[in-house]
Design a protein around this motif. Structure first.
Motif, PDB file in Angstrom:
ATOM      1  N   ASN A  83       0.860  -1.189   0.000  1.00 50.96           N
ATOM      2  CA  ASN A  83       0.000   0.000   0.000  1.00 50.96           C
ATOM      3  C   ASN A  83       0.891   1.231   0.000  1.00 50.96           C
ATOM      4  OD1 ASN A  83      -2.893  -0.600   0.075  1.00 50.96           O
ATOM      5  ND2 ASN A  83      -2.417  -1.740   1.953  1.00 50.96           N
ATOM      6  N   CYS A  84       1.167   1.742  -1.209  1.00 48.19           N
ATOM      7  CA  CYS A  84       2.114   2.854  -1.336  1.00 48.19           C
ATOM      8  C   CYS A  84       1.437   4.150  -1.795  1.00 48.19           C
ATOM      9  CB  CYS A  84       3.212   2.444  -2.318  1.00 48.19           C
ATOM     10  SG  CYS A  84       4.624   3.531  -2.290  1.00 48.19           S
ATOM     11  N   ALA A  85       0.249   4.063  -2.386  1.00 47.28           N
ATOM     12  CA  ALA A  85      -0.427   5.282  -2.849  1.00 47.28           C
ATOM     13  C   ALA A  85      -0.667   6.200  -1.656  1.00 47.28           C
ATOM     14  CB  ALA A  85      -1.752   4.932  -3.512  1.00 47.28           C
ATOM     15  N   GLY A  86      -0.413   7.479  -1.856  1.00 46.85           N
ATOM     16  CA  GLY A  86      -0.651   8.427  -0.770  1.00 46.85           C
ATOM     17  C   GLY A  86      -0.291   9.815  -1.227  1.00 46.85           C
ATOM     18  N   PHE A  87      -0.862  10.806  -0.571  1.00 51.05           N
ATOM     19  CA  PHE A  87      -0.431  12.173  -0.858  1.00 51.05           C
ATOM     20  C   PHE A  87      -0.561  13.034   0.382  1.00 51.05           C
ATOM     21  CE2 PHE A  87      -4.942  13.015  -1.379  1.00 51.05           C
ATOM     22  CZ  PHE A  87      -5.101  14.372  -1.130  1.00 51.05           C
ATOM     23  N   ILE A 132       3.043   1.757   3.637  1.00 51.45           N
ATOM     24  CA  ILE A 132       3.946   2.910   3.637  1.00 51.45           C
ATOM     25  C   ILE A 132       3.344   3.997   4.539  1.00 51.45           C
ATOM     26  CG2 ILE A 132       5.276   4.552   2.274  1.00 51.45           C
ATOM     27  CD1 ILE A 132       5.916   1.548   1.737  1.00 51.45           C
ATOM     28  N   ALA A 133       3.949   4.140   5.710  1.00 47.10           N
ATOM     29  CA  ALA A 133       3.580   5.224   6.627  1.00 47.10           C
ATOM     30  C   ALA A 133       4.584   6.355   6.390  1.00 47.10           C
ATOM     31  CB  ALA A 133       3.589   4.730   8.061  1.00 47.10           C
ATOM     32  N   SER A 134       5.198   6.868   7.440  1.00 49.26           N
ATOM     33  CA  SER A 134       6.145   7.987   7.310  1.00 49.26           C
ATOM     34  C   SER A 134       6.705   8.295   8.694  1.00 49.26           C
ATOM     35  CB  SER A 134       5.375   9.212   6.789  1.00 49.26           C
ATOM     36  OG  SER A 134       6.129  10.384   6.947  1.00 49.26           O
ATOM     37  N   PRO A 177       9.453   6.016   5.957  1.00 50.84           N
ATOM     38  CA  PRO A 177      10.523   6.807   5.332  1.00 50.84           C
ATOM     39  C   PRO A 177      10.467   8.251   5.817  1.00 50.84           C
ATOM     40  CG  PRO A 177       8.934   5.958   3.684  1.00 50.84           C
ATOM     41  CD  PRO A 177       8.324   5.809   5.037  1.00 50.84           C
ATOM     42  N   GLY A 178      11.622   8.920   5.761  1.00 53.97           N
ATOM     43  CA  GLY A 178      11.642  10.375   5.909  1.00 53.97           C
ATOM     44  C   GLY A 178      11.549  10.966   4.509  1.00 53.97           C
ATOM     45  N   TRP A 179      11.999  12.216   4.350  1.00 50.46           N
ATOM     46  CA  TRP A 179      11.932  12.877   3.041  1.00 50.46           C
ATOM     47  C   TRP A 179      12.601  12.011   1.976  1.00 50.46           C
ATOM     48  CZ3 TRP A 179       8.330  15.986   3.883  1.00 50.46           C
ATOM     49  CH2 TRP A 179       8.327  16.951   4.882  1.00 50.46           C
TER      50      TRP A 179
HETATM   51  N1  NAP Z   1       8.333  11.339  -0.669  1.00 51.06           N
HETATM   52  C1  NAP Z   1       8.409  11.493   0.631  1.00 51.06           C
HETATM   53  O1  NAP Z   1       9.168  12.348   1.138  1.00 51.06           O
HETATM   54  C2  NAP Z   1       7.620  10.577   1.536  1.00 51.06           C
HETATM   55  C3  NAP Z   1       8.038  10.461   2.862  1.00 51.06           C
HETATM   56  C4  NAP Z   1       7.355   9.599   3.714  1.00 51.06           C
HETATM   57  C5  NAP Z   1       6.285   8.868   3.239  1.00 51.06           C
HETATM   58  N2  NAP Z   1       5.877   9.019   1.941  1.00 51.06           N
HETATM   59  C6  NAP Z   1       4.747   8.206   1.476  1.00 51.06           C
HETATM   60  O2  NAP Z   1       5.216   7.350   0.470  1.00 51.06           O
HETATM   61  C7  NAP Z   1       4.121   6.950  -0.370  1.00 51.06           C
HETATM   62  C8  NAP Z   1       4.523   7.096  -1.814  1.00 51.06           C
HETATM   63  O3  NAP Z   1       4.729   8.467  -2.095  1.00 51.06           O
HETATM   64  P1  NAP Z   1       5.830   8.976  -3.128  1.00 51.06           P
HETATM   65  O4  NAP Z   1       6.802   9.747  -2.360  1.00 51.06           O
HETATM   66  O5  NAP Z   1       6.292   7.864  -3.981  1.00 51.06           O
HETATM   67  O6  NAP Z   1       4.935  10.025  -3.950  1.00 51.06           O
HETATM   68  P2  NAP Z   1       4.506  10.130  -5.480  1.00 51.06           P
HETATM   69  O7  NAP Z   1       5.689   9.972  -6.356  1.00 51.06           O
HETATM   70  O8  NAP Z   1       3.708  11.382  -5.578  1.00 51.06           O
HETATM   71  O9  NAP Z   1       3.556   8.866  -5.679  1.00 51.06           O
HETATM   72  C9  NAP Z   1       2.229   8.833  -5.210  1.00 51.06           C
HETATM   73  C10 NAP Z   1       1.488   7.717  -5.907  1.00 51.06           C
HETATM   74  O10 NAP Z   1       0.143   7.662  -5.391  1.00 51.06           O
HETATM   75  C11 NAP Z   1      -0.752   7.551  -6.496  1.00 51.06           C
HETATM   76  N3  NAP Z   1      -2.046   8.163  -6.215  1.00 51.06           N
HETATM   77  C12 NAP Z   1      -2.282   9.437  -5.825  1.00 51.06           C
HETATM   78  N4  NAP Z   1      -3.601   9.653  -5.724  1.00 51.06           N
HETATM   79  C13 NAP Z   1      -4.220   8.475  -6.068  1.00 51.06           C
HETATM   80  C14 NAP Z   1      -5.574   8.058  -6.163  1.00 51.06           C
HETATM   81  N5  NAP Z   1      -6.592   8.897  -5.878  1.00 51.06           N
HETATM   82  N6  NAP Z   1      -5.828   6.791  -6.565  1.00 51.06           N
HETATM   83  C15 NAP Z   1      -4.813   5.950  -6.869  1.00 51.06           C
HETATM   84  N7  NAP Z   1      -3.516   6.271  -6.772  1.00 51.06           N
HETATM   85  C16 NAP Z   1      -3.221   7.528  -6.384  1.00 51.06           C
HETATM   86  C17 NAP Z   1      -0.053   8.323  -7.647  1.00 51.06           C
HETATM   87  O11 NAP Z   1      -0.501   7.840  -8.893  1.00 51.06           O
HETATM   88  P3  NAP Z   1      -1.523   8.607  -9.883  1.00 51.06           P
HETATM   89  O12 NAP Z   1      -1.342  10.070  -9.692  1.00 51.06           O
HETATM   90  O13 NAP Z   1      -1.142   8.099 -11.237  1.00 51.06           O
HETATM   91  O14 NAP Z   1      -2.865   8.107  -9.453  1.00 51.06           O
HETATM   92  C18 NAP Z   1       1.393   7.926  -7.428  1.00 51.06           C
HETATM   93  O15 NAP Z   1       1.674   6.715  -8.088  1.00 51.06           O
HETATM   94  C19 NAP Z   1       2.940   7.819   0.069  1.00 51.06           C
HETATM   95  O16 NAP Z   1       2.096   7.062   0.901  1.00 51.06           O
HETATM   96  C20 NAP Z   1       3.587   8.944   0.850  1.00 51.06           C
HETATM   97  O17 NAP Z   1       2.720   9.466   1.817  1.00 51.06           O
HETATM   98  C21 NAP Z   1       6.520   9.857   1.072  1.00 51.06           C
END
Ligand code: NAP
Length: 254
Positions: A83-87, A132-134, A177-179
């Motif tokens: 479960n990686c989708a998130g924003f 995937i939390a944070s 993960p962090g940033w």
């Molecule tokens: N990057 C960081 O600094 C960071 C740090 C800690 C935790 N995280 C967590 O890591 C996870 C992955 O994030 P990432 O950093 O890889 O970000 P990302 O590159 O923006 O990827 C986010 C993914 O979520 C999908 N998504 C967004 N809205 C969706 C929806 N309504 N339905 C289905 N899929 C959706 C996007 O695909 P589409 O837009 O194609 O749908 C994309 O594939 C998230 O849970 C985030 O909270 C990130």
């Protein structure tokens, strides 16, 4: 052999999960789930027909049910669910509109629980769920209030579930993960005040985070906190009061 389901597969860490899982091999198919179909098809083109693109908006109740229907139809074994989708949206309570605030809950929490509950009946002994939390889960965070609360939910829910599933020899690994350098920031900063959250220190790469996460999941570990800085963050979040951490966070924010 069974299948692996990866959400958020069109970008960032989700896309990296699909790549590393395919490179490792030993799976019948990897269902790559996201809204951007073209990105999923590109992934299939580069990794082969083992990747099955599944176009789905996980915040849409009709669309997410498609995944449940696919599993019911194919009655296939699920070896791993990621479960990686998130924003996130950065900004204070009055800078984030209600649609985005509720959207984070719908995707980061509701869809994650929906897919976990839906996939579990198809998992056998040795199966694993990767959530995937944070590091945002470790304490409340001003200017990321809903997002941090969503991730705290994911961490708490997933650790308890891991304990419940021991009797079925299924593990739940929660990754914090962090940033990490992904498109996450484009989404989080879009439409909010510039640098609402500016302390993006010790940025990691998706390749590093995902390699650590998969090692932890294959060893059936309950938690994975990739990187020394993030491990220190976890340690200090357990001994320092939240009020002080929030003050430090605001100072670093600049
Ligand atoms: N990057 C960081 O600094 C960071 C740090 C800690 C935790 N995280 C967590 O890591 C996870 C992955 O994030 P990432 O950093 O890889 O970000 P990302 O590159 O923006 O990827 C986010 C993914 O979520 C999908 N998504 C967004 N809205 C969706 C929806 N309504 N339905 C289905 N899929 C959706 C996007 O695909 P589409 O837009 O194609 O749908 C994309 O594939 C998230 O849970 C985030 O909270 C990130």
């Amino acid at each position: 052999m069974g299948i692996v389901i990866v959400t958020g597969a069109s970008s960032g860490m989700g896309r990296e999960f699909v790549k590393q899982i395919c490179e490792h091999g030993g799976v019948d198919a990897v269902w790559a789930v996201a809204r951007r179909k073209d990105r999923l098809e590109e992934l299939q083109d580069s990794l082969g027909s083992v990747v099955v693109p599944v176009e789905c908006d996980l915040t849409d109740q009709q669309e997410i049910k498609k995944l449940a229907d696919m599993l019911a139809e194919q009655k296939t074994q699920v070896d791993m669910l990621v479960n990686c989708a998130g924003f996130a949206k950065f900004g204070a309570y009055d800078e984030i509109n209600l649609t985005d605030a509720l959207g984070m809950i719908d995707l980061d929490v509701r869809a994650l629980v929906y897919l976990t509950q839906t996939a579990l009946p198809y998992m056998g002994e040795g199966g694993c769920v990767v959530q995937i939390a944070s590091t945002a889960a470790f304490q409340p965070l001003p200017d990321m209030n809903v997002y941090a609360a969503c991730k705290a939910f994911v961490l708490s829910y997933s650790r308890a579930l891991n304990d419940e599933l021991q009797e079925r020899a299924i593990s739940v690994t929660t990754v914090c993960p962090g940033w990490t350098k992904t498109e996450f920031f484009d989404v989080a900063e879009q439409g909010t005040s510039p640098k609402a959250v500016g302390n993006q220190l010790f940025m990691s790469t998706p390749a590093h985070v995902v390699a650590s996460a998969l090692r932890a999941a294959r060893s059936h570990r309950e938690m994975c906190v990739p990187g020394l800085f993030n491990k220190l963050h976890l340690f200090f979040s357990k001994i320092i009061p939240d009020s002080l951490i929030m003050r430090i966070w605001k100072m670093l924010k600049g």
